[in-house]
Design a protein around this motif. Structure first.
Motif, PDB file in Angstrom:
ATOM      1  N   GLY A 465       0.828  -1.191   0.000  1.00 48.42           N
ATOM      2  CA  GLY A 465       0.000   0.000   0.000  1.00 48.42           C
ATOM      3  C   GLY A 465       0.865   1.245   0.000  1.00 48.42           C
ATOM      4  N   GLN A 466       0.735   2.071  -1.022  1.00 47.22           N
ATOM      5  CA  GLN A 466       1.487   3.321  -1.098  1.00 47.22           C
ATOM      6  C   GLN A 466       0.548   4.485  -0.818  1.00 47.22           C
ATOM      7  OE1 GLN A 466       4.457   3.879  -4.214  1.00 47.22           O
ATOM      8  NE2 GLN A 466       3.671   5.941  -4.614  1.00 47.22           N
ATOM      9  N   VAL A 467       0.942   5.316   0.137  1.00 49.54           N
ATOM     10  CA  VAL A 467       0.204   6.530   0.477  1.00 49.54           C
ATOM     11  C   VAL A 467       0.974   7.729  -0.064  1.00 49.54           C
ATOM     12  CG1 VAL A 467      -0.630   7.975   2.364  1.00 49.54           C
ATOM     13  CG2 VAL A 467      -0.773   5.489   2.551  1.00 49.54           C
ATOM     14  N   SER A 468       0.275   8.670  -0.641  1.00 55.55           N
ATOM     15  CA  SER A 468       0.899   9.892  -1.146  1.00 55.55           C
ATOM     16  C   SER A 468       0.752  11.009  -0.120  1.00 55.55           C
ATOM     17  CB  SER A 468       0.253  10.321  -2.471  1.00 55.55           C
ATOM     18  OG  SER A 468       0.401   9.303  -3.452  1.00 55.55           O
ATOM     19  N   HIS A 469       1.834  11.746   0.106  1.00 58.95           N
ATOM     20  CA  HIS A 469       1.830  12.866   1.051  1.00 58.95           C
ATOM     21  C   HIS A 469       1.756  14.169   0.261  1.00 58.95           C
ATOM     22  CE1 HIS A 469       4.075  10.207   4.204  1.00 58.95           C
ATOM     23  NE2 HIS A 469       2.803   9.902   4.067  1.00 58.95           N
ATOM     24  N   LEU A 470       0.663  14.892   0.451  1.00 59.42           N
ATOM     25  CA  LEU A 470       0.430  16.131  -0.288  1.00 59.42           C
ATOM     26  C   LEU A 470       0.682  17.324   0.627  1.00 59.42           C
ATOM     27  CD1 LEU A 470      -3.010  15.150  -1.881  1.00 59.42           C
ATOM     28  CD2 LEU A 470      -0.712  14.549  -2.688  1.00 59.42           C
ATOM     29  N   PRO A 471       1.467  18.297   0.208  1.00 63.71           N
ATOM     30  CA  PRO A 471       1.642  19.504   1.019  1.00 63.71           C
ATOM     31  C   PRO A 471       0.282  20.159   1.282  1.00 63.71           C
ATOM     32  CG  PRO A 471       3.181  19.471  -0.829  1.00 63.71           C
ATOM     33  CD  PRO A 471       2.214  18.363  -1.066  1.00 63.71           C
ATOM     34  N   ALA A 472       0.072  20.586   2.539  1.00 63.80           N
ATOM     35  CA  ALA A 472      -1.226  21.162   2.913  1.00 63.80           C
ATOM     36  C   ALA A 472      -1.021  22.220   3.979  1.00 63.80           C
ATOM     37  CB  ALA A 472      -2.174  20.076   3.406  1.00 63.80           C
ATOM     38  N   SER A 473      -1.861  23.218   3.968  1.00 65.21           N
ATOM     39  CA  SER A 473      -1.794  24.276   4.977  1.00 65.21           C
ATOM     40  C   SER A 473      -2.903  24.081   5.996  1.00 65.21           C
ATOM     41  CB  SER A 473      -1.930  25.649   4.322  1.00 65.21           C
ATOM     42  OG  SER A 473      -3.141  25.710   3.585  1.00 65.21           O
ATOM     43  N   PRO A 474      -2.674  24.470   7.246  1.00 70.13           N
ATOM     44  CA  PRO A 474      -3.703  24.321   8.288  1.00 70.13           C
ATOM     45  C   PRO A 474      -4.991  25.032   7.888  1.00 70.13           C
ATOM     46  CG  PRO A 474      -1.579  24.863   9.272  1.00 70.13           C
ATOM     47  CD  PRO A 474      -1.408  25.018   7.787  1.00 70.13           C
ATOM     48  N   GLY A 475      -6.108  24.367   8.167  1.00 67.18           N
ATOM     49  CA  GLY A 475      -7.405  24.951   7.881  1.00 67.18           C
ATOM     50  C   GLY A 475      -7.879  24.775   6.459  1.00 67.18           C
ATOM     51  N   SER A 476      -7.050  24.178   5.604  1.00 68.20           N
ATOM     52  CA  SER A 476      -7.460  23.984   4.212  1.00 68.20           C
ATOM     53  C   SER A 476      -8.427  22.811   4.108  1.00 68.20           C
ATOM     54  CB  SER A 476      -6.237  23.724   3.341  1.00 68.20           C
ATOM     55  OG  SER A 476      -5.513  22.586   3.787  1.00 68.20           O
ATOM     56  N   ARG A 512       6.635   4.543  -6.010  1.00 71.19           N
ATOM     57  CA  ARG A 512       6.454   4.486  -7.462  1.00 71.19           C
ATOM     58  C   ARG A 512       5.638   5.679  -7.933  1.00 71.19           C
ATOM     59  NH1 ARG A 512       4.509  -1.776  -7.263  1.00 71.19           N
ATOM     60  NH2 ARG A 512       6.576  -2.763  -7.228  1.00 71.19           N
ATOM     61  N   GLU A 513       6.115   6.307  -8.970  1.00 70.80           N
ATOM     62  CA  GLU A 513       5.378   7.433  -9.549  1.00 70.80           C
ATOM     63  C   GLU A 513       4.019   6.969 -10.053  1.00 70.80           C
ATOM     64  OE1 GLU A 513       5.746  10.551 -13.304  1.00 70.80           O
ATOM     65  OE2 GLU A 513       7.581   9.691 -12.433  1.00 70.80           O
ATOM     66  N   SER A 514       3.958   5.745 -10.592  1.00 71.23           N
ATOM     67  CA  SER A 514       2.683   5.244 -11.128  1.00 71.23           C
ATOM     68  C   SER A 514       1.641   5.105 -10.031  1.00 71.23           C
ATOM     69  CB  SER A 514       2.897   3.892 -11.817  1.00 71.23           C
ATOM     70  OG  SER A 514       3.394   2.924 -10.901  1.00 71.23           O
ATOM     71  N   GLU A 515       2.081   4.722  -8.827  1.00 71.23           N
ATOM     72  CA  GLU A 515       1.115   4.586  -7.732  1.00 71.23           C
ATOM     73  C   GLU A 515       0.731   5.945  -7.157  1.00 71.23           C
ATOM     74  OE1 GLU A 515       1.557   1.366  -4.921  1.00 71.23           O
ATOM     75  OE2 GLU A 515       2.825   0.259  -6.330  1.00 71.23           O
ATOM     76  N   HIS A 516       1.663   6.912  -7.178  1.00 72.14           N
ATOM     77  CA  HIS A 516       1.254   8.284  -6.850  1.00 72.14           C
ATOM     78  C   HIS A 516       0.164   8.751  -7.815  1.00 72.14           C
ATOM     79  CE1 HIS A 516       3.837   9.250  -3.583  1.00 72.14           C
ATOM     80  NE2 HIS A 516       4.973   9.299  -4.263  1.00 72.14           N
ATOM     81  N   ALA A 537       5.462  13.049  -9.923  1.00 72.16           N
ATOM     82  CA  ALA A 537       6.913  12.838  -9.952  1.00 72.16           C
ATOM     83  C   ALA A 537       7.625  13.476  -8.764  1.00 72.16           C
ATOM     84  CB  ALA A 537       7.481  13.383 -11.261  1.00 72.16           C
ATOM     85  N   THR A 538       6.959  14.402  -8.082  1.00 75.10           N
ATOM     86  CA  THR A 538       7.634  15.127  -6.991  1.00 75.10           C
ATOM     87  C   THR A 538       7.059  14.824  -5.610  1.00 75.10           C
ATOM     88  OG1 THR A 538       6.143  17.038  -7.235  1.00 75.10           O
ATOM     89  CG2 THR A 538       8.141  17.020  -8.581  1.00 75.10           C
ATOM     90  N   LEU A 539       6.052  13.967  -5.548  1.00 68.85           N
ATOM     91  CA  LEU A 539       5.391  13.724  -4.272  1.00 68.85           C
ATOM     92  C   LEU A 539       6.204  12.809  -3.360  1.00 68.85           C
ATOM     93  CD1 LEU A 539       1.637  13.184  -5.256  1.00 68.85           C
ATOM     94  CD2 LEU A 539       2.669  15.191  -4.168  1.00 68.85           C
ATOM     95  N   ALA A 540       6.121  13.079  -2.076  1.00 71.41           N
ATOM     96  CA  ALA A 540       6.640  12.148  -1.068  1.00 71.41           C
ATOM     97  C   ALA A 540       5.526  11.161  -0.721  1.00 71.41           C
ATOM     98  CB  ALA A 540       7.091  12.907   0.173  1.00 71.41           C
ATOM     99  N   GLY A 541       5.879  10.175   0.092  1.00 73.41           N
ATOM    100  CA  GLY A 541       4.874   9.193   0.474  1.00 73.41           C
ATOM    101  C   GLY A 541       5.474   8.111   1.343  1.00 73.41           C
ATOM    102  N   ARG A 542       4.721   7.060   1.508  1.00 76.07           N
ATOM    103  CA  ARG A 542       5.169   5.943   2.337  1.00 76.07           C
ATOM    104  C   ARG A 542       4.593   4.642   1.797  1.00 76.07           C
ATOM    105  NH1 ARG A 542       3.968   2.647   6.642  1.00 76.07           N
ATOM    106  NH2 ARG A 542       5.717   2.292   8.088  1.00 76.07           N
ATOM    107  N   VAL A 543       5.387   3.587   1.864  1.00 73.04           N
ATOM    108  CA  VAL A 543       4.944   2.255   1.448  1.00 73.04           C
ATOM    109  C   VAL A 543       4.871   1.354   2.674  1.00 73.04           C
ATOM    110  CG1 VAL A 543       5.521   0.193   0.095  1.00 73.04           C
ATOM    111  CG2 VAL A 543       5.913   2.475  -0.867  1.00 73.04           C
ATOM    112  N   GLY A 544       3.780   0.658   2.828  1.00 73.05           N
ATOM    113  CA  GLY A 544       3.625  -0.334   3.894  1.00 73.05           C
ATOM    114  C   GLY A 544       3.039  -1.606   3.313  1.00 73.05           C
TER     115      GLY A 544
END
Length: 638
Positions: A465-476, A512-516, A537-544
């Motif tokens: 399972g790959q999770v994508s981490h998206l930059p986000a601002s508080p309250g968005s 993997r970019e494809s899973e992002h 192509a620029t996203l961070a994330g985590r694989v478990g």
């Protein structure tokens, strides 16, 4: 399709006695409910004398009503310095009261105020099923079954030391005083179990005697001349209990730490082994996971177990916070959108049919859903106001902290071999050195369970399972969790989690970019247009790697000792490896399963009454796969 719970209607007879218009009967004698509870049920069962010197005392009651019998018993237990170590009280109620009505009723007994207040603070949602409450710092367990006694008594797994036969009169509620009920009492009776009831009706006496109870008439309470007491000469001793009370748990994720905490709460000494340097680093390592149940129109096993897990999990989170071990989580609410118009219609049909309390679940149209999400949506769906997101490593850490000195974490240790000897299980490392030993062993190490020969027969599959981490601002937006074939979380520490992929039998650890891209496609399906600014192509994330099971249900219970068996064999007759248990196969629902699974497994190990219906316990039994061919696929989630 199950019938919704119909709450009791608060009414009073002319003399002020609580009264049921449904059964046209009073809840207790006009001479006084508390006096009746003490005379008929406590004294009639020889209490408090009979629980003295016991580790555990188990009572089963056939009608909870106002809770007076329970409160009187709890008070007597607290006031007895020679009491049993623990009190387990199980009660069935078809028409439970709302909390506000209980408060009005309990006001008549100010001497019970403190206990009644603690009961009401833990009072469960009025939903069908078994609800387990831990009271009095965990020393008192109240297991409430909301539904019909004819349906629930056969589903209880317990050994009762005493029975309270209460409820409306046999003339008003004959089903509760039937041979079917009395036969179940005999099945649930421990050796020498007692019973007491205010009813001396002829067919009640004859039915109890036919079920094996020896009866005696005694002086009744108030205006009743007589009451009945009884003893069951035989009784069952089917629930095992280990006397050493030492356990070894493999895996410090949400499964393993939940089991460890629940065993520790029972006074067990638990060692927990994990190869990571801190808990919650494997499949439990995500920043934010979804916490909500999964209803169905037919209230199938998955729906019932996720409901029970969600409700118990909420109480567990609250209990950890009260104990000074808060979990990082937020009840933002969870919005579960329909995939299409057809599914949206099914979601509405579920709510219309089951009529759940609105603070548990309600259906919202696309306009209200858009308002909740803070984003224009093209569908409505389910809204779970009490759901939210949980940071799994914080739950793992809180569980270990709550266990205190009863839990010994052995982090950074890699298990390679398990050996069983006369003194129990020995966990060995790659150098052949012993890491720890204990009488009972629990395998909760996710997909790592497949490397251990003792559990090789369990059909656990790794699901990447790959999770994508998206930059986000508080309250968005969104500030709630939103699901629709995937999920997106609110902002947590400047990051929003979106995902997740589910790729069976893939052990690659790289992002993997494809899973992002897959996650962004899901995100755009959830929140139309939301994914446009993000570049896969620029996203961070985590694989478990989730441990998945073929039928999407966890595997919880004793590990079978055979690789094959005749498929007509009863589950209870399948040989098991001594003292070896599993808690695995959570798939993508670990957060909703974990706390309840911990309580279930600890109850199985310690010989307690179980917190789930027998058919659901059987549905989770790891040995079930010996009796049916595994179905392909399964284990995924939105």
């Amino acid at each position: 399709m199950p019938a919704p719970i119909q709450p009791a209607v608060l009414s009073l007879a002319p003399d002020g006695t609580p009264y049921s218009p449904v059964f046209d009967d009073v809840y207790h004698t006009s001479a006084g409910g508390l006096g009746q509870a003490r005379h008929v049920f406590l004294e009639g069962n020889g209490l408090p004398e009979r629980w003295r010197g016991r580790h555990r005392w188990v009572i089963i009651e056939t009608g909870f009503g106002l809770g007076l019998n329970f409160l009187a018993t709890w008070q007597a237990w607290r006031d007895d310095p020679a009491r049993s170590n623990r009190l387990d009280f199980i009660s069935i109620e078809k028409h439970p009261f709302q909390t506000a009505d209980l408060a009005r009723l309990h006001a008549a007994w100010p001497e019970l105020a403190a206990l009644a207040d603690e009961l009401r603070q833990s009072w469960p949602a009025l939903l069908p099923g078994i609800h387990r409450l831990h009271l009095d710092h965990g020393r008192v367990t109240l297991t409430l079954a909301f539904g019909d006694a004819l349906e629930f008594l056969p589903q209880l797994v317990a050994q009762a030391d005493a029975f309270y036969l209460d409820g409306f009169s046999p003339a008003r509620n004959p089903d509760l005083w039937s041979p079917a009920i009395f036969g179940q009492l005999a099945r649930l009776a421990a050796p020498g179990a007692s019973l007491a009831t205010w009813s001396v009706t002829g067919h009640v006496r004859r039915g109890l005697e036919a079920a094996g109870f020896g009866l005696e008439r005694r002086a009744g309470f108030g205006g009743k001349r007589e009451m009945l007491t009884g003893r069951f000469a035989n009784g069952n001793s089917s629930l095992a209990q280990d006397t050493s009370r030492t356990a070894l748990v493999i895996g410090a994720g949400v499964a393993g730490t939940s089991v460890a905490e629940r065993l520790a709460a029972r006074g067990w000494q638990v060692s927990i082994i994990d190869e990571a340097d801190k808990p919650g680093q494997g499949a439990s390592g995500n920043r934010a996971g979804v916490f909500r149940p999964l209803p169905s129109l037919d209230d199938n096993r998955l729906a019932r177990i996720t409901r029970a897990g969600f409700l118990y999990g909420r109480r567990h989170l609250d209990a950890l916070a009260r104990a000074g071990h808060p979990v990082r989580w937020s009840p933002t609410g969870v919005l579960h959108l329909g995939r299409d118009a057809k599914q949206e219609g099914k979601q509405k049909a579920v709510v219309d049919a089951l009529l759940p309390p609105t603070d548990y679940l309600r259906f919202v149209d696309k306009d209200e859903a858009s308002q909740l999400a803070g984003w224009p949506l093209d569908a409505g769906g389910w809204w779970f106001p009490g759901g939210g997101w949980i940071q799994p490593p914080s739950l793992c850490a809180a569980n270990l902290a709550a266990g205190g000195s009863h839990i010994t974490p052995l982090m950074g240790r890699r298990l390679t071999q398990l050996n069983h000897h006369d003194d129990g299980w020995h966990a060995m490392d790659a150098q052949g050195s012993e890491i720890a030993r204990a009488a009972v062993l629990v395998l909760a190490n996710g997909v790592g369970i497949r490397a251990l020969p003792q559990a090789a027969g369990l059909p656990v599959r790794p699901a990447r399972g790959q999770v994508s981490h998206l930059p986000a601002s508080p309250g968005s937006a969104p500030e709630v969790v939103v699901c629709r074939l995937g999920y997106v979380s609110p902002e947590v520490d400047g990051v929003r989690c979106a995902g997740a992929t589910f790729v069976a039998d893939d052990t690659c650890t790289e992002l993997r970019e494809s899973e992002h891209q897959d996650n962004l496609d899901k995100l755009d399906f959830i929140l139309p247009g939301y994914a446009k600014p993000f570049d896969p192509a620029t996203l961070a994330g985590r694989v478990g790697f989730r441990p998945a099971s073929p039928d999407r249900l966890p595997m919880v219970g004793a590990v079978p000792a055979v690789a094959a068996i005749e498929r007509t064999t009863p589950l209870a007759d399948i040989p098991r490896l001594p003292g070896l248990y599993a808690a695995t196969g959570f798939g993508a629902r670990g957060l909703v399963w974990a706390s309840l699974v911990g309580e279930l497994l600890a109850s199985l190990i310690d010989g307690d009454p179980l917190p789930l219906e027998r058919e659901l316990v059987d549905a989770l039994d790891p040995a079930r796969y010996l009796l049916k061919p595994p179905r392909p696929g399964g284990g995924g989630d939105e």
